[in-house]
Design a protein around this motif. Structure first.
Motif, mmCIF file in Angstrom:
data_model
loop_
_atom_site.group_PDB
_atom_site.id
_atom_site.type_symbol
_atom_site.label_atom_id
_atom_site.label_comp_id
_atom_site.label_asym_id
_atom_site.label_seq_id
_atom_site.Cartn_x
_atom_site.Cartn_y
_atom_site.Cartn_z
ATOM 1 N N SER A 42 12.010 22.393 29.615
ATOM 2 C CA SER A 42 10.567 22.667 29.623
ATOM 3 C C SER A 42 10.225 23.748 28.601
ATOM 4 O O SER A 42 9.240 23.637 27.873
ATOM 5 C CB SER A 42 10.111 23.107 31.020
ATOM 6 N N LEU A 43 11.060 24.780 28.522
ATOM 7 C CA LEU A 43 10.826 25.839 27.541
ATOM 8 C C LEU A 43 10.941 25.304 26.116
ATOM 9 O O LEU A 43 10.138 25.663 25.243
ATOM 10 C CB LEU A 43 11.832 26.974 27.737
ATOM 11 N N ALA A 44 11.917 24.430 25.890
ATOM 12 C CA ALA A 44 12.160 23.896 24.543
ATOM 13 C C ALA A 44 11.137 22.855 24.126
ATOM 14 O O ALA A 44 10.957 22.608 22.929
ATOM 15 C CB ALA A 44 13.563 23.308 24.460
ATOM 16 N N GLY A 45 10.465 22.224 25.093
ATOM 17 C CA GLY A 45 9.475 21.199 24.762
ATOM 18 C C GLY A 45 9.947 19.782 24.978
ATOM 19 O O GLY A 45 9.244 18.833 24.638
ATOM 20 N N ASN A 69 0.245 22.315 23.454
ATOM 21 C CA ASN A 69 1.611 21.815 23.664
ATOM 22 C C ASN A 69 2.280 21.693 22.292
ATOM 23 O O ASN A 69 2.273 20.637 21.674
ATOM 24 C CB ASN A 69 1.613 20.476 24.397
ATOM 25 N N VAL A 70 2.836 22.808 21.825
ATOM 26 C CA VAL A 70 3.458 22.840 20.508
ATOM 27 C C VAL A 70 4.705 21.953 20.525
ATOM 28 O O VAL A 70 5.527 22.059 21.440
ATOM 29 C CB VAL A 70 3.833 24.293 20.124
ATOM 30 N N PRO A 71 4.876 21.057 19.533
ATOM 31 C CA PRO A 71 6.054 20.185 19.501
ATOM 32 C C PRO A 71 7.351 20.994 19.450
ATOM 33 O O PRO A 71 7.376 22.131 18.961
ATOM 34 C CB PRO A 71 5.871 19.379 18.205
ATOM 35 N N MET A 72 8.422 20.385 19.939
ATOM 36 C CA MET A 72 9.704 21.070 20.037
ATOM 37 C C MET A 72 10.143 21.683 18.707
ATOM 38 O O MET A 72 10.581 22.832 18.659
ATOM 39 C CB MET A 72 10.768 20.089 20.536
#
Length: 212
Positions: A42-45, A69-72
Motif C-alpha cells: 500500500s505504501l509503495a502503490g 494517488n501518485v503512481p508507484m
C-alpha cells in the motif's frame, strides 16, 4: 519522514495503518496474514487503500479524499521483495543502470560507484541473473533499489529462503547502508534477531492492527 493513516479492506481482512515514522530504521514483526506485506504494498502503490492518506517528506502520495494517488514509479519508494526480481536479459551492470536512469536526477543520494563498492558488486557486473547465487542476486536487488534514488526503502522479508551463511552475508551490507546513509527504511520480518542486529525500532502488527 513517513506519515500515514489509511485502511485497506480485502474480503474479511482489514488493515488499519496509522504511523508517524521518526526513526531511520523501523522494523515490523507479526504472524503470517497479519498484514505486513499489505502495508508495504500500500505504501509503495501496488495496492490502493479504501480510506486515508500517505505522506512522505510532507508530500502526499495518496489521499482518498483529495483523489491523490501518485503512481508507484513516481512515489520515490523502493520495495525489495523476498525474491530478487532482476531483468534476466540484462547483466548486473545493465540492471543497475536501468534503475539509475529511472531515478530522480535532481535528488541524487547514491552514485553508481558508491553502490557497487558498498555492496561489493564490481566482480558481478558482467554476470546475468541466472549466474548469481541467492545472496548475490539480493545484493543486486538492493543496489538497484538504492540507485532509483528513493526517499524510503521498504524490505519485505528480504532474507527469507536464504540459508544462514547468506543471511550473515546480506545483513552486514544492510547495516552498512543504514550507517553510511540517512535513507529511511522499513524492514518486515518474522525474525527478531535480524532487527536486533540492525538495531531497529520494532513495531508489531497483528490482525491488521499496529501496536507500539
Amino acid at each position: 519522514m513517513l506519515q500515514c493513516d489509511f485502511q485497506f479492506q480485502y474480503t474479511d481482512f482489514q488493515l488499519q495503518a496509522r504511523l508517524q515514522m521518526q526513526e531511520q530504521l523501523l522494523g515490523i514483526m507479526g504472524p503470517s496474514g497479519s498484514g505486513k506485506s499489505t502495508l508495504l504494498k500500500s505504501l509503495a502503490g501496488l495496492l490502493q487503500p479504501q480510506q486515508g492518506y500517505i505522506s512522505l517528506n510532507q508530500r502526499e502520495v495518496f489521499n482518498i479524499a483529495q483523489k491523490i494517488n501518485v503512481p508507484m514509479h513516481k512515489r520515490r519508494i523502493a520495495l525489495i521483495f523476498q525474491k530478487a526480481w532482476l531483468f534476466p536479459h540484462m547483466n548486473v551492470q545493465q540492471n543497475l543502470q536501468y534503475a539509475e536512469n529511472l531515478g530522480a536526477q535532481e535528488n541524487v543520494k547514491f552514485q553508481f560507484e558508491q553502490v557497487t563498492n558498498l555492496l561489493e558488486l564490481k566482480p558481478l557486473l558482467k554476470r546475468r541473473a541466472h549466474e548469481l547465487s541467492g545472496g548475490e542476486a539480493q545484493r543486486v536487488s538492493i543496489g538497484r533499489a538504492l540507485l532509483s534514488q528513493p526517499d524510503l526503502l521498504l524490505l519485505d522479508e528480504p532474507l527469507t529462503g536464504l540459508d544462514r551463511r547468506l543471511k550473515d552475508q546480506i545483513l552486514p551490507f544492510l547495516n552498512t547502508v543504514k550507517e553510511q546513509s540517512t535513507l529511511p527504511m522499513i524492514y518486515v520480518t518474522h525474525h527478531g534477531d535480524e532487527l536486533d542486529y540492525l538495531k531497529a525500532h520494532i513495531l508489531h502488527l497483528e490482525n491488521g492492527q499496529i501496536s507500539f
